[in-house]
Design a protein around this motif. Structure first.
Motif, PDB file in Angstrom:
ATOM      1  N   UNK A 271     -27.067 -35.701  13.129  1.00  0.00           N
ATOM      2  CA  UNK A 271     -25.643 -35.659  13.471  1.00  0.00           C
ATOM      3  C   UNK A 271     -24.750 -35.464  12.248  1.00  0.00           C
ATOM      4  N   UNK A 272     -25.053 -36.170  11.154  1.00  0.00           N
ATOM      5  CA  UNK A 272     -24.201 -36.060   9.961  1.00  0.00           C
ATOM      6  C   UNK A 272     -24.222 -34.649   9.384  1.00  0.00           C
ATOM      7  N   UNK A 273     -25.380 -34.020   9.396  1.00  0.00           N
ATOM      8  CA  UNK A 273     -25.476 -32.653   8.873  1.00  0.00           C
ATOM      9  C   UNK A 273     -24.816 -31.659   9.834  1.00  0.00           C
ATOM     10  N   UNK A 274     -24.918 -31.912  11.138  1.00  0.00           N
ATOM     11  CA  UNK A 274     -24.229 -31.059  12.101  1.00  0.00           C
ATOM     12  C   UNK A 274     -22.722 -31.059  11.858  1.00  0.00           C
ATOM     13  N   UNK A 275     -22.174 -32.256  11.638  1.00  0.00           N
ATOM     14  CA  UNK A 275     -20.737 -32.365  11.376  1.00  0.00           C
ATOM     15  C   UNK A 275     -20.349 -31.615  10.111  1.00  0.00           C
ATOM     16  N   UNK A 276     -21.161 -31.765   9.049  1.00  0.00           N
ATOM     17  CA  UNK A 276     -20.860 -31.106   7.777  1.00  0.00           C
ATOM     18  C   UNK A 276     -20.950 -29.588   7.901  1.00  0.00           C
ATOM     19  N   UNK A 277     -21.961 -29.100   8.609  1.00  0.00           N
ATOM     20  CA  UNK A 277     -22.140 -27.655   8.746  1.00  0.00           C
ATOM     21  C   UNK A 277     -21.045 -27.041   9.614  1.00  0.00           C
ATOM     22  N   UNK A 278     -20.649 -27.744  10.679  1.00  0.00           N
ATOM     23  CA  UNK A 278     -19.561 -27.247  11.522  1.00  0.00           C
ATOM     24  C   UNK A 278     -18.267 -27.150  10.727  1.00  0.00           C
ATOM     25  N   UNK A 279     -17.970 -28.179   9.968  1.00  0.00           N
ATOM     26  CA  UNK A 279     -16.760 -28.171   9.141  1.00  0.00           C
ATOM     27  C   UNK A 279     -16.814 -27.019   8.134  1.00  0.00           C
TER      28      UNK A 279
ATOM     29  N   UNK B 271     -16.231 -23.523   9.804  1.00  0.00           N
ATOM     30  CA  UNK B 271     -14.850 -23.376  10.269  1.00  0.00           C
ATOM     31  C   UNK B 271     -13.888 -23.195   9.098  1.00  0.00           C
ATOM     32  N   UNK B 272     -14.112 -23.943   8.027  1.00  0.00           N
ATOM     33  CA  UNK B 272     -13.262 -23.782   6.846  1.00  0.00           C
ATOM     34  C   UNK B 272     -13.464 -22.408   6.213  1.00  0.00           C
ATOM     35  N   UNK B 273     -14.706 -21.915   6.207  1.00  0.00           N
ATOM     36  CA  UNK B 273     -14.964 -20.559   5.707  1.00  0.00           C
ATOM     37  C   UNK B 273     -14.200 -19.532   6.533  1.00  0.00           C
ATOM     38  N   UNK B 274     -14.183 -19.751   7.827  1.00  0.00           N
ATOM     39  CA  UNK B 274     -13.478 -18.825   8.719  1.00  0.00           C
ATOM     40  C   UNK B 274     -11.991 -18.768   8.382  1.00  0.00           C
ATOM     41  N   UNK B 275     -11.398 -19.930   8.146  1.00  0.00           N
ATOM     42  CA  UNK B 275      -9.969 -19.976   7.827  1.00  0.00           C
ATOM     43  C   UNK B 275      -9.684 -19.366   6.456  1.00  0.00           C
ATOM     44  N   UNK B 276     -10.583 -19.594   5.506  1.00  0.00           N
ATOM     45  CA  UNK B 276     -10.392 -19.021   4.173  1.00  0.00           C
ATOM     46  C   UNK B 276     -10.502 -17.499   4.213  1.00  0.00           C
ATOM     47  N   UNK B 277     -11.505 -17.012   4.927  1.00  0.00           N
ATOM     48  CA  UNK B 277     -11.702 -15.568   5.034  1.00  0.00           C
ATOM     49  C   UNK B 277     -10.527 -14.924   5.764  1.00  0.00           C
ATOM     50  N   UNK B 278      -9.971 -15.638   6.719  1.00  0.00           N
ATOM     51  CA  UNK B 278      -8.785 -15.127   7.412  1.00  0.00           C
ATOM     52  C   UNK B 278      -7.655 -14.859   6.424  1.00  0.00           C
ATOM     53  N   UNK B 279      -7.445 -15.774   5.484  1.00  0.00           N
ATOM     54  CA  UNK B 279      -6.412 -15.580   4.478  1.00  0.00           C
ATOM     55  C   UNK B 279      -6.767 -14.516   3.459  1.00  0.00           C
ATOM     56  N   UNK B 280      -8.030 -14.486   3.024  1.00  0.00           N
ATOM     57  CA  UNK B 280      -8.455 -13.481   2.041  1.00  0.00           C
ATOM     58  C   UNK B 280      -8.311 -12.073   2.604  1.00  0.00           C
TER      59      UNK B 280
ATOM     60  N   UNK C 202      -0.043 -42.420   6.292  1.00  0.00           N
ATOM     61  CA  UNK C 202      -0.254 -41.082   5.709  1.00  0.00           C
ATOM     62  C   UNK C 202      -1.748 -40.745   5.686  1.00  0.00           C
ATOM     63  N   UNK C 203      -2.571 -41.719   5.293  1.00  0.00           N
ATOM     64  CA  UNK C 203      -4.019 -41.484   5.236  1.00  0.00           C
ATOM     65  C   UNK C 203      -4.576 -41.114   6.605  1.00  0.00           C
ATOM     66  N   UNK C 204      -4.071 -41.760   7.661  1.00  0.00           N
ATOM     67  CA  UNK C 204      -4.534 -41.440   9.018  1.00  0.00           C
ATOM     68  C   UNK C 204      -4.177 -40.007   9.391  1.00  0.00           C
ATOM     69  N   UNK C 205      -2.986 -39.561   9.006  1.00  0.00           N
ATOM     70  CA  UNK C 205      -2.582 -38.189   9.333  1.00  0.00           C
ATOM     71  C   UNK C 205      -3.422 -37.168   8.583  1.00  0.00           C
ATOM     72  N   UNK C 206      -3.811 -37.501   7.355  1.00  0.00           N
ATOM     73  CA  UNK C 206      -4.678 -36.607   6.583  1.00  0.00           C
ATOM     74  C   UNK C 206      -6.061 -36.539   7.228  1.00  0.00           C
ATOM     75  N   UNK C 207      -6.569 -37.699   7.618  1.00  0.00           N
ATOM     76  CA  UNK C 207      -7.867 -37.728   8.301  1.00  0.00           C
ATOM     77  C   UNK C 207      -7.809 -36.938   9.596  1.00  0.00           C
ATOM     78  N   UNK C 208      -6.699 -37.053  10.318  1.00  0.00           N
ATOM     79  CA  UNK C 208      -6.541 -36.316  11.572  1.00  0.00           C
ATOM     80  C   UNK C 208      -6.589 -34.812  11.335  1.00  0.00           C
ATOM     81  N   UNK C 209      -5.898 -34.345  10.299  1.00  0.00           N
ATOM     82  CA  UNK C 209      -5.934 -32.917   9.970  1.00  0.00           C
ATOM     83  C   UNK C 209      -7.349 -32.480   9.624  1.00  0.00           C
ATOM     84  N   UNK C 210      -8.061 -33.307   8.881  1.00  0.00           N
ATOM     85  CA  UNK C 210      -9.461 -33.009   8.539  1.00  0.00           C
ATOM     86  C   UNK C 210     -10.320 -32.874   9.788  1.00  0.00           C
ATOM     87  N   UNK C 211     -10.135 -33.791  10.738  1.00  0.00           N
ATOM     88  CA  UNK C 211     -10.959 -33.801  11.937  1.00  0.00           C
ATOM     89  C   UNK C 211     -10.713 -32.573  12.809  1.00  0.00           C
ATOM     90  N   UNK C 212      -9.445 -32.183  12.960  1.00  0.00           N
ATOM     91  CA  UNK C 212      -9.129 -31.032  13.812  1.00  0.00           C
ATOM     92  C   UNK C 212      -9.600 -29.737  13.171  1.00  0.00           C
TER      93      UNK C 212
END
Length: 634
Positions: free
Chosen positions: A321-329, A332-341, A499-509
């Protein structure tokens, strides 16, 4: 999460019976029809497994059944008072017939009940084994103080917070059918299903294997080569939801037959990019010049991202499960970065005549978003990804103690959590990690608020006596402006956690862990600007640090600097008052990364402006008006 408990039903004769403790985020319906709201904080909600007492009323109507005590529902909800008499630790790790029979003899129940008793322990051992192998033990590892604080926030007992949170799919497998296929006690002597040396032990029902058998490709009857699975903290697989694409053609259709070309087709670039964009890619690929071309680079980025997602989807189920979460993140982050590039790469090379650059950018964004949705659809698992709403809270937020009778008081958090739970199923997170607190205080908050404001607030709160409450926090040197924004020694930590909760929320979404997050935190923040009483407001309106603005700044910070790397963030603020602090932080420089929309009421009675002596109360709305009264935020 499995215990022995005494049912409240008199028909149960006061026996200890196997039960599962319901987690605080589960539904609130009970056997008596009441809700958790009506129950004592010293009660827990349990689910009795295969109870014998709920079918006795039907026994007089049926005469041809094998077990009269097995007629009732397989599960029964109940509210149990927590005491040594009512609850005991569940004693069994496996189904040992000798031990089960031995414990049954001391109950004083009719022999005909034993079949139901055996089924209850079959379910109990199966659920207990599943929890140990496949559910994270984060709740169990928390300190007693943390658990008690979370229980106080949710108005529940500590056991309901610490118990494992079973995924819904694991609780809804066809247990009644499975138990019906297992040998009846009268058949055990001749039909014992075991390979164990001790032929007294029956194999445990494997809930995870059942869930996997209901998911592709096993549900299609394919005999795939066996793959060694890691059993530590595995998240059970669930049926994948279709991606939320605007066109059904983008939903991957799974073919039963081994058609290689079909598998290739669903991963081809034209399943994500429009015909318009693919046509441009082909045109640029046919050119013979060797100059760096933006469109060619965009095609390369898109192709590599699709290949990466396809490769990951083929091996994703083998990960813990922990690796699934890391790989999904990561994907998805690569997708957003490539969108900007990709958008930036259009500045390189030339665009074909008659083609709009804006149109290319729009189609490029759609293509990247389709890949993003395919990733979420393919890689979501039970409790992670599609259809998941999370609620984040922290008991330390209630260290912020205002004056008696204030609108902004500790009761708001449990009330908000209740409202969120009534709205539908949620995943409740009751503590924010310290790493987010450090990030919030040292990195993010200084980007939103001026150093002088932070220092002033921190010094003010540090000077408060430990037992003092309702102390003004945002008054100026003349003692003005602090009437409504009061607090205590714990107010600074509470504001940091918000503030920390809002940052965590952004990370999760952004990381694909859930679709949306509600942060049940306090004190609030949308009136807190870069400095004290921003935009000439007459008070800080209960607010200390601006969590929403901080989350937006964190989300748009480049990944190389520790942020999420988003290009654009929209904040929609709905409140009776204008969010002057959020506007001050995000919009004072007309930053194109942010779109701030504030939906609020107007008028002197709302904004705190006394216009009794004014001949024209609408003059404040006129552009260029010389007289500007304060915006009353709280």
């Amino acid at each position: 999460g499995i215990i022995l408990a005494v049912p409240t039903s008199k028909a149960a004769q006061g026996v200890l019976w196997p039960a599962r403790v319901s987690h605080v985020v589960e539904g609130n319906l009970t056997a008596s029809g009441g809700g958790r709201r009506n129950s004592s904080k010293n009660q827990i909600q349990v689910v009795f497994l295969a109870p014998f007492w709920n079918g006795q009323s039907l026994s007089s109507k049926v005469s041809d059944v094998k077990d009269l005590y097995s007629l009732g529902p397989l599960f029964e909800f109940d509210n149990i008072e927590v005491s040594e008499y009512n609850l005991q630790r569940y004693p069994f790790e496996t189904i040992s017939m000798e031990k089960i029979k031995g414990s049954f003899r001391f109950l004083g129940l009719p022999n005909a009940v034993f079949s139901r008793y055996l089924d209850s322990h079959r379910l109990a051992v199966a659920l207990k084994t599943y929890a140990i192998k496949h559910i994270s033990n984060d709740h169990a590892s928390r300190s007693d103080d943390q658990v008690l604080a979370s229980a106080s926030l949710t108005e529940s007992h500590a056991l309901s917070v610490r118990t494992p949170e079973f995924p819904q799919v694991a609780l809804t497998v066809p247990f009644h059918f499975i138990l019906g296929k297992l040998p009846h006690p009268s058949e055990l002597a001749s039909a014992l299903m075991t390979d164990d040396d001790d032929n007294d032990v029956e194999p445990t029902i494997d809930i995870d294997a059942i869930v996997r058998s209901m998911s592709p490709p096993e549900c299609f009857g394919k005999n795939l080569p066996s793959v060694e699975r890691v059993t530590s903290l595995l998240t059970p697989e669930c049926q994948k939801s279709s991606i939320l694409s605007p066109d059904p053609m983008f939903t991957p259709a799974i073919k039963i037959g081994p058609q290689k070309e079909d598998e290739e087709a669903i991963w081809s670039i034209n399943k994500f990019a429009s015909d318009f964009l693919c046509g441009l890619f082909q045109t640029q690929s046919s050119r013979n010049d060797i100059a760096i071309d933006g469109l060619a680079y965009m095609e390369k980025l898109l192709t590599s991202l699709i290949a990466k997602l396809r490769q990951l989807s083929e091996v994703f189920e083998r990960y813990v499960a922990s690796k699934q979460t890391a790989e999904l993140r990561s994907i998805l982050c690569q997708c957003l970065l490539i969108k900007g590039h990709g958008e930036d790469s259009l500045e390189c090379g030339t665009i074909p005549p008659g083609v709009s650059k804006a149109t290319i950018i729009v189609e490029w964004r759609k293509a990247c978003e389709r890949i993003y949705k395919r990733a979420v659809g393919k890689l979501s698992s039970e409790g992670v990804g599609n259809d998941i709403t999370s609620v984040i809270t922290d008991s330390r937020c209630n260290g912020h103690i205002t004056q008696s009778g204030s609108f902004e008081r500790p009761v708001r958090i449990p009330a908000a959590i209740k409202g969120a739970k009534l709205a539908g199923p949620v995943s409740l997170i009751t503590q924010v990690e310290d790493s987010y607190l450090v990030l919030a205080e040292n990195v993010v908050i200084p980007k939103a608020h001026k150093a002088s404001y932070i220092k002033r607030l921190k010094t003010k709160i540090a000077s408060i006596q430990p037992d003092a409450t309702g102390v003004p926090l945002t008054d100026d040197s003349d003692g003005e402006g602090g009437e409504d924004t009061m607090g205590s020694r714990g107010s600074y930590t509470a504001a940091i956690i918000g503030v920390a909760a809002s940052i965590k929320a952004a990370d999760m979404v952004v990381g694909g862990q859930c679709v949306n997050v509600f942060c049940a935190v306090r004190p609030p923040g949308h009136h807190a600007g870069q400095e004290l009483r921003s935009m000439k407001a007459i008070s800080n309106g209960f607010c200390l640090f601006n969590a929403a603005a901080c989350a937006a700044l964190y989300a748009t910070t480049p990944r190389s600097q520790g942020g999420l790397g988003l290009r654009r963030v929209c904040i929609i603020d709905f409140d009776v008052h204008h969010g002057n602090g959020t506007q001050d932080i995000l919009c004072s420089t007309f930053d194109p990364r942010f779109l701030y929309v504030s939906l609020h009421a107007g008028g002197a009675h709302i904004n705190g402006y006394d216009d009794e002596d004014s001949e024209d109360e609408s003059f404040r709305l006129k552009l260029g008006g010389k007289k500007q009264e304060g915006i009353f935020p709280g």
